[in-house]
Design a protein around this motif. Structure first.
Motif, short mmCIF file in Angstrom:
data_model
loop_
_atom_site.label_atom_id
_atom_site.label_comp_id
_atom_site.label_asym_id
_atom_site.label_seq_id
_atom_site.Cartn_x
_atom_site.Cartn_y
_atom_site.Cartn_z
N THR A 1 2.01 -10.70 -12.63
CA THR A 1 0.85 -11.37 -12.05
C THR A 1 1.18 -11.73 -10.61
O THR A 1 2.22 -12.32 -10.33
CB THR A 1 0.49 -12.64 -12.83
N VAL A 2 0.31 -11.37 -9.69
CA VAL A 2 0.53 -11.62 -8.27
C VAL A 2 -0.65 -12.40 -7.71
O VAL A 2 -1.81 -11.99 -7.86
CB VAL A 2 0.69 -10.30 -7.48
N GLN A 3 -0.35 -13.54 -7.10
CA GLN A 3 -1.36 -14.32 -6.39
C GLN A 3 -1.23 -14.04 -4.91
O GLN A 3 -0.22 -14.38 -4.29
CB GLN A 3 -1.18 -15.82 -6.65
N VAL A 4 -2.22 -13.37 -4.35
CA VAL A 4 -2.20 -13.02 -2.93
C VAL A 4 -2.97 -14.07 -2.15
O VAL A 4 -4.17 -14.24 -2.33
CB VAL A 4 -2.83 -11.63 -2.70
N GLY A 5 -2.26 -14.82 -1.29
CA GLY A 5 -2.90 -15.78 -0.41
C GLY A 5 -3.24 -17.10 -1.06
O GLY A 5 -3.34 -17.23 -2.28
N ARG A 6 -3.42 -18.08 -0.21
CA ARG A 6 -3.87 -19.42 -0.60
C ARG A 6 -5.28 -19.64 -0.05
O ARG A 6 -5.73 -18.91 0.84
CB ARG A 6 -2.92 -20.47 -0.05
N PRO A 7 -5.99 -20.67 -0.56
CA PRO A 7 -7.35 -20.91 -0.06
C PRO A 7 -7.38 -21.01 1.46
O PRO A 7 -6.57 -21.70 2.08
CB PRO A 7 -7.72 -22.25 -0.72
N GLY A 8 -8.31 -20.29 2.04
CA GLY A 8 -8.47 -20.32 3.49
C GLY A 8 -7.61 -19.33 4.24
O GLY A 8 -7.76 -19.18 5.46
N GLN A 9 -6.69 -18.66 3.56
CA GLN A 9 -5.80 -17.72 4.24
C GLN A 9 -6.42 -16.32 4.31
O GLN A 9 -7.24 -15.95 3.48
CB GLN A 9 -4.46 -17.59 3.50
N THR A 10 -5.99 -15.59 5.32
CA THR A 10 -6.17 -14.14 5.36
C THR A 10 -4.78 -13.54 5.31
O THR A 10 -3.90 -13.93 6.09
CB THR A 10 -6.90 -13.70 6.63
N VAL A 11 -4.58 -12.63 4.41
CA VAL A 11 -3.25 -12.07 4.19
C VAL A 11 -3.19 -10.65 4.75
O VAL A 11 -4.10 -9.85 4.51
CB VAL A 11 -2.90 -12.05 2.68
N ARG A 12 -2.13 -10.38 5.49
CA ARG A 12 -1.84 -9.01 5.92
C ARG A 12 -0.55 -8.55 5.26
O ARG A 12 0.44 -9.27 5.26
CB ARG A 12 -1.67 -8.92 7.44
N CYS A 13 -0.59 -7.39 4.68
CA CYS A 13 0.59 -6.89 3.99
C CYS A 13 0.59 -5.37 4.01
O CYS A 13 -0.42 -4.74 4.36
CB CYS A 13 0.66 -7.41 2.55
N VAL A 14 1.72 -4.80 3.65
CA VAL A 14 1.85 -3.34 3.54
C VAL A 14 2.48 -3.03 2.19
O VAL A 14 3.56 -3.54 1.88
CB VAL A 14 2.72 -2.74 4.65
N GLY A 15 1.80 -2.24 1.40
CA GLY A 15 2.34 -1.81 0.11
C GLY A 15 2.93 -0.42 0.21
O GLY A 15 2.45 0.42 0.98
N VAL A 16 3.99 -0.19 -0.54
CA VAL A 16 4.63 1.13 -0.62
C VAL A 16 4.82 1.46 -2.09
O VAL A 16 5.39 0.66 -2.84
CB VAL A 16 6.00 1.14 0.09
N GLU A 17 4.32 2.61 -2.51
CA GLU A 17 4.46 3.04 -3.90
C GLU A 17 5.26 4.34 -3.94
O GLU A 17 4.89 5.32 -3.28
CB GLU A 17 3.09 3.24 -4.55
N ILE A 18 6.35 4.32 -4.71
CA ILE A 18 7.28 5.45 -4.75
C ILE A 18 7.47 5.88 -6.20
O ILE A 18 7.82 5.05 -7.05
CB ILE A 18 8.64 5.04 -4.16
N PRO A 19 7.24 7.15 -6.53
CA PRO A 19 7.54 7.61 -7.88
C PRO A 19 8.99 7.33 -8.26
O PRO A 19 9.90 7.51 -7.44
CB PRO A 19 7.27 9.12 -7.79
N LYS A 20 9.21 6.89 -9.46
CA LYS A 20 10.55 6.50 -9.87
C LYS A 20 11.55 7.64 -9.75
O LYS A 20 12.73 7.41 -9.43
CB LYS A 20 10.52 5.98 -11.32
N ASP A 21 11.11 8.86 -9.96
CA ASP A 21 12.02 9.99 -9.90
C ASP A 21 12.51 10.29 -8.49
O ASP A 21 13.47 11.04 -8.32
CB ASP A 21 11.34 11.25 -10.47
#
Length: 324
Positions: free
Chosen positions: A116-136
């Motif tokens: 479970t991931v909570q992104v940001g708090r009330p009033g915030q704008t969140v900037r992030c970068v996700g990276v998804e890599i196959p396990k193999d």
């Protein structure tokens, strides 16, 4: 490189959050999303496909993301996911563990593990970068990578800073990249993630003989992936680079699922196979692609490729061509 952008602002307020849910469901592993801002949700995302690796910089309002056991049973893409927070905060909980993340912290998780991931708090704008890599694609055994997920990872120093610098530089301007650059950039990201996971496994530990053995094995795998294009890469040169004997190198890999020589050959063949399927490289002779990945004898490459994939390199390339 393939790049797609989405903005919720392009839709009426009542549709925006549902659009975001659709994009997340089609781009990533299925997740359950909710937000207090669902009535008029503001978010933007760019999706960069680097071969099998995906990078997605985003700016969004706070939301809650749940990856449940039921959703995992429905679909599991078998990926490791890294999220670099650039602005704002986030929190995650998994297996009775919790962690908070701020700017230039990294959160890692497996698509096969409830989280479970909570992104940001009330009033915030969140900037992030996700990276998804196959396990193999990670250059370390899966059990080791699984142990590394969820550990505290910093992008302010060491390997984490290298990965963050590469990702932020990548997303800053993609205009100069060609289609053929995507898989190569994805391979670099997979190597950096492998090095970061390997580093985190020994954080805070005394170097017991077993820890030293494990770290050395991970280092060797990363070294092999970095040097596949060197035609002189052999078990002997790998051992020399790590100041160990060849016999000790063989002993290190006794518990692995492949010998050192077979690992080198498999990784080279896989990189050559990816290049053969790349439309941007259809005009490059097969012989040159093979030489790029360390195969100095074309006939030996052809035999090895046929043995691994059941067809010749030329026939495989022709089969991968789109219909004219």
């Amino acid at each position: 490189m393939i790049e797609v952008a989405h903005r919720t602002e392009d839709f009426p307020p009542a549709e925006r959050f549902e659009r975001w849910r659709e994009w997340m469901g089609s781009t990533h592993a299925p997740v359950d999303l909710s937000s207090e801002h669902a009535a008029d949700y503001h978010a933007r995302i760019r999706i960069l496909r680097l071969g099998a690796v995906t990078v997605w910089p985003s700016t969004l309002q706070p939301l809650l993301s749940r990856r449940t056991a039921k959703l995992i049973r429905r679909a599991d893409p078998e990926t490791y996911n890294l999220t670099l927070v650039l602005e704002g905060t986030a929190g995650a909980s998994w297996n009775r563990q919790e962690a908070e993340y701020g700017p230039y912290d990294l959160h890692s998780q497996s698509s096969s593990q409830p989280c479970t991931v909570q992104v940001g708090r009330p009033g915030q704008t969140v900037r992030c970068v996700g990276v998804e890599i196959p396990k193999d694609l990670l250059a370390l055994p899966r059990k080791s990578a699984d142990r590394a997920t969820g550990r505290p990872l910093s992008a302010r120093k060491g390997v984490g800073a290298l990965l963050a610098g590469f990702v932020t530089g990548l997303i800053a301007d993609t205009a100069g990249y060609r289609a053929a650059d995507g898989p190569r950039l994805g391979a670099v990201l997979a190597d950096l993630a492998s090095a970061l996971f390997a580093h985190s496994l020994d954080a805070g530990r005394s170097l017991s003989p077993e820890a030293h053995r494990r770290t050395l094995t991970l280092s060797i795998r990363a070294f092999i992936n970095r040097n596949l294009q060197n035609p002189n890469l052999t078990p002997q040169t790998v051992a020399a680079a790590h100041q160990i004997s060849t016999s000790y190198l063989y002993r290190l890999f006794q518990d692995e699922d492949v010998t050192v020589g077979a690992l080198i050959r498999h990784q080279r063949l896989e990189r050559a196979r990816q290049d053969l399927a790349d439309p941007a490289q259809y005009e490059i002779p097969v012989r040159d692609l093979a030489a790029r990945w360390g195969f100095t004898h074309h006939s030996a490459f052809t035999r090895a490729f046929r043995s691994a994939y059941g067809t010749s390199p030329s026939d495989y390339r022709e089969a991968m061509r789109p219909p004219r």
